[in-house]
Design a protein around this motif. Sequence first.
Motif, short mmCIF file in Angstrom:
data_model
loop_
_atom_site.label_atom_id
_atom_site.label_comp_id
_atom_site.label_asym_id
_atom_site.label_seq_id
_atom_site.Cartn_x
_atom_site.Cartn_y
_atom_site.Cartn_z
N SER A 287 0.81 -1.21 0.00
CA SER A 287 0.00 0.00 0.00
C SER A 287 0.85 1.27 0.00
O SER A 287 0.52 2.25 -0.67
CB SER A 287 -0.92 0.01 1.22
OG SER A 287 -1.84 -1.06 1.17
N TYR A 288 1.95 1.26 0.74
CA TYR A 288 2.77 2.45 0.88
C TYR A 288 4.22 2.23 0.44
O TYR A 288 5.07 3.09 0.70
CB TYR A 288 2.75 2.94 2.33
CG TYR A 288 1.37 3.25 2.84
CD1 TYR A 288 0.77 4.48 2.57
CD2 TYR A 288 0.64 2.33 3.58
CE1 TYR A 288 -0.51 4.78 3.04
CE2 TYR A 288 -0.64 2.61 4.05
CZ TYR A 288 -1.21 3.84 3.77
OH TYR A 288 -2.47 4.13 4.22
N SER A 289 4.50 1.12 -0.19
CA SER A 289 5.87 0.84 -0.63
C SER A 289 5.85 -0.25 -1.69
O SER A 289 4.81 -0.85 -1.96
CB SER A 289 6.74 0.40 0.57
OG SER A 289 6.23 -0.80 1.14
N SER A 290 7.01 -0.48 -2.27
CA SER A 290 7.17 -1.61 -3.19
C SER A 290 8.59 -2.14 -3.05
O SER A 290 9.54 -1.39 -2.84
CB SER A 290 6.88 -1.21 -4.64
OG SER A 290 7.42 0.05 -4.97
N MET A 291 8.71 -3.47 -3.13
CA MET A 291 9.99 -4.15 -2.92
C MET A 291 10.46 -4.73 -4.25
O MET A 291 9.72 -5.47 -4.91
CB MET A 291 9.80 -5.27 -1.89
CG MET A 291 11.06 -6.07 -1.60
SD MET A 291 12.26 -5.14 -0.63
CE MET A 291 13.78 -5.66 -1.42
N TYR A 292 11.71 -4.40 -4.66
CA TYR A 292 12.22 -4.75 -5.98
C TYR A 292 13.40 -5.71 -5.88
O TYR A 292 14.26 -5.57 -5.00
CB TYR A 292 12.70 -3.51 -6.73
CG TYR A 292 11.60 -2.52 -7.03
CD1 TYR A 292 11.09 -2.36 -8.30
CD2 TYR A 292 11.05 -1.74 -6.00
CE1 TYR A 292 10.07 -1.47 -8.57
CE2 TYR A 292 10.02 -0.85 -6.25
CZ TYR A 292 9.54 -0.72 -7.54
OH TYR A 292 8.52 0.15 -7.79
N TYR A 293 13.44 -6.66 -6.82
CA TYR A 293 14.62 -7.51 -6.99
C TYR A 293 14.93 -7.47 -8.48
O TYR A 293 14.21 -8.02 -9.31
CB TYR A 293 14.33 -8.94 -6.54
CG TYR A 293 15.50 -9.89 -6.64
CD1 TYR A 293 16.38 -10.06 -5.58
CD2 TYR A 293 15.74 -10.61 -7.81
CE1 TYR A 293 17.45 -10.94 -5.66
CE2 TYR A 293 16.81 -11.48 -7.91
CZ TYR A 293 17.67 -11.65 -6.83
OH TYR A 293 18.73 -12.51 -6.93
N LEU A 294 16.04 -6.78 -8.83
CA LEU A 294 16.39 -6.54 -10.23
C LEU A 294 17.87 -6.84 -10.45
O LEU A 294 18.65 -6.87 -9.50
CB LEU A 294 16.08 -5.09 -10.60
CG LEU A 294 14.61 -4.66 -10.50
CD1 LEU A 294 14.49 -3.14 -10.64
CD2 LEU A 294 13.76 -5.37 -11.54
N PRO A 295 18.27 -7.07 -11.70
CA PRO A 295 19.68 -7.38 -11.96
C PRO A 295 20.56 -6.14 -11.86
O PRO A 295 20.16 -5.03 -12.24
CB PRO A 295 19.66 -7.91 -13.41
CG PRO A 295 18.49 -7.24 -14.03
CD PRO A 295 17.46 -7.13 -12.94
N GLU A 296 21.75 -6.32 -11.33
CA GLU A 296 22.71 -5.21 -11.25
C GLU A 296 23.50 -5.17 -12.55
O GLU A 296 24.57 -5.78 -12.68
CB GLU A 296 23.65 -5.40 -10.05
CG GLU A 296 24.53 -4.17 -9.82
CD GLU A 296 25.55 -4.38 -8.72
OE1 GLU A 296 25.79 -3.45 -7.94
OE2 GLU A 296 26.12 -5.49 -8.65
N ILE A 297 22.94 -4.45 -13.52
CA ILE A 297 23.60 -4.30 -14.82
C ILE A 297 23.78 -2.82 -15.10
O ILE A 297 23.32 -1.97 -14.32
CB ILE A 297 22.79 -4.98 -15.96
CG1 ILE A 297 21.37 -4.39 -16.03
CG2 ILE A 297 22.74 -6.48 -15.76
CD1 ILE A 297 20.53 -4.96 -17.16
#
Length: 628
Positions: A287-297
């Motif tokens: 609701s008040y945030s979002s959690m990201y898992y993305l490649p370090e490129i």
Amino acid sequence: MNKKCVPSQFFSISIFIVSFIFSFESYSQKKTDQYKFTVNLNNTNDDKLTIEFVPPKIKEKTIIYNIPKIVPGTYSISDFGRFVTEFTVTDKKGRTLEVKQLDDNRWEITNPKKAAKISYKVDDTWDTKKDNVIFEPAGTNIEKDTNYVINTHGFFGYFDGYKTNDYHLTFNKEEGFYGSTSLISTASDAVKDIFIVDDYMDLADAPIMYNIPDTTILNMGDAEVLVSVYSPNKTITSEYVGENINAILQAQRKYLGGTLPIKKYAFIIYLSDKPSLSGMLGALEHSYSSMYYLPEIAPQYITQSIRDIAAHEFFHIVTPLSIHSEEIQDFDYINPKMSEHLWLYEGVTEYSAGHMQVMYELISMEEYLDVIRSKMLQASTYIDDLPFTEMSKKVLDEYEDQYGNVYEKGALIGLCLDLTFRDLSDGEYGLRDLMVGLSDEYGKEKPFKDEELFDQIATISGYPEIRTFFSKYVEGAESLPIKEVFEKAGIDYQKETTVKEITMGNIIKGLVLDNDSNIVISDVSEIDDFGVKMGYEEGDIIRKVNGDTITLENVVQVIGGIRKNAAEGDTLSMVVERSLEEDKIEQVELKAEMGYNERKEYHIFQPVANMTERQRKILKSWLVPKEE
């Protein structure tokens, strides 16, 4: 009868004393009703953290403690309790009380009135060897002295009947560490943070990431947006991300009417230099945030992806924060009852994230139509005649493999609904207006009834005809009226056509990136006659194309340039690295004269030759923001 006269000061003093006693007793009662958790991040062993808590005052003879089986936004069974071990309950004298583990996620405690302390260990999910790997943005990470991803639903639970009690959380941390979260700390110093959260629903909705901070604050009118980035090799900074999503967020604020229904929001971004265990990348909304898992490129290759994902996740402040059903309002983390309105939660959110970008000229109309085309191509890989409401209700079991369509057909439902509203209203009313109306009618504390939403939309919008749209295309199994709705806006749609173009062998779809950032031909099953002439083989690593050395940085530019500029009879030369028997590797030059190839192309959009005045009006209302 004689009346005794009492000075007014006495009343004041009495009221003060009574009020003080009442307040003290209420506060004391409130304290006994709290869960009091302590997590010592300095005490990390074998990628495990010890969770300790003093339970609230419990009246029952037996009680069940729950760790979630599923959490909102994931739409799949996770069984977070699988990662809990050494669950122990002790009384005031340190004596162990009886505990029975009922299944992966539930522990039954006998005589919980005597429980003085409960403790257990939690293993992280990101490097597990267990089956049913959890999507990283919903999972947990424990890297001693480095990084802790505290998706709270993976660490903290609740007792049956005590889900609405306060949670008092104390995190002991390493000096220099910072906890990035949408939660506002009650107290904080160099080595400790304290958070008090109203109930389990709010707690499970608020991830925290601890590490040496790299944070940036963006001001969105009355709202403050935190951007927190963990990049192990310092490849991307929070400042860079903030600069690249600021325009998106400002456009979203305008799209939502100029104000946001939040005071604080957090983008929590973990960039990984290792392959994803789940095989997926992305984000989980809250609701008040979002959690990201993305490649370090390299930043230039991930910037647009971050923008697109951030645009989608940020729109979740509308739904499900302001607009949601009873199933989400009181979510059952153990035996969930799913809502039938995934078209709204994910589909309309995905549509709005793209529509907002073209409306505020962050992407061109041509780019936006390419996005729609891509969604139609992806949607064609799912069951088209499956009613979306039915898929939503059964997404955890029977239709689990159809969930991905919420981002494809779900967005197309939003698109068709928007253009249908604009047609009905002569360009005066659209999907944005509906969402404002729904937000006014409902809100964070007022859910809608699943079975009443379509009728409510017909009433709130003032266009009862829209009820037929839902009957046909959302509750029903009819294909979306793509051609008809685009025609209203002066755009011609063709389901398929034949195009003639220079071919490189039809290898583009078979190209992948290996762990060393090499461009590899992974699939030759669909190469054309020219591809056969060239002699492509599965596993070939592309080293040079027409003399240009191929890198991750230039591959799109080099191949795109050839496809755009080459003429029939030109020679294509490609040097590939090929594995031979006995682990030998050699470089092979492939060469052939290029020619034209005919192929089918699907879902083509182009403006009609002579738009009517009404078509221009609908198109303008769809793509140009109203004057503010």
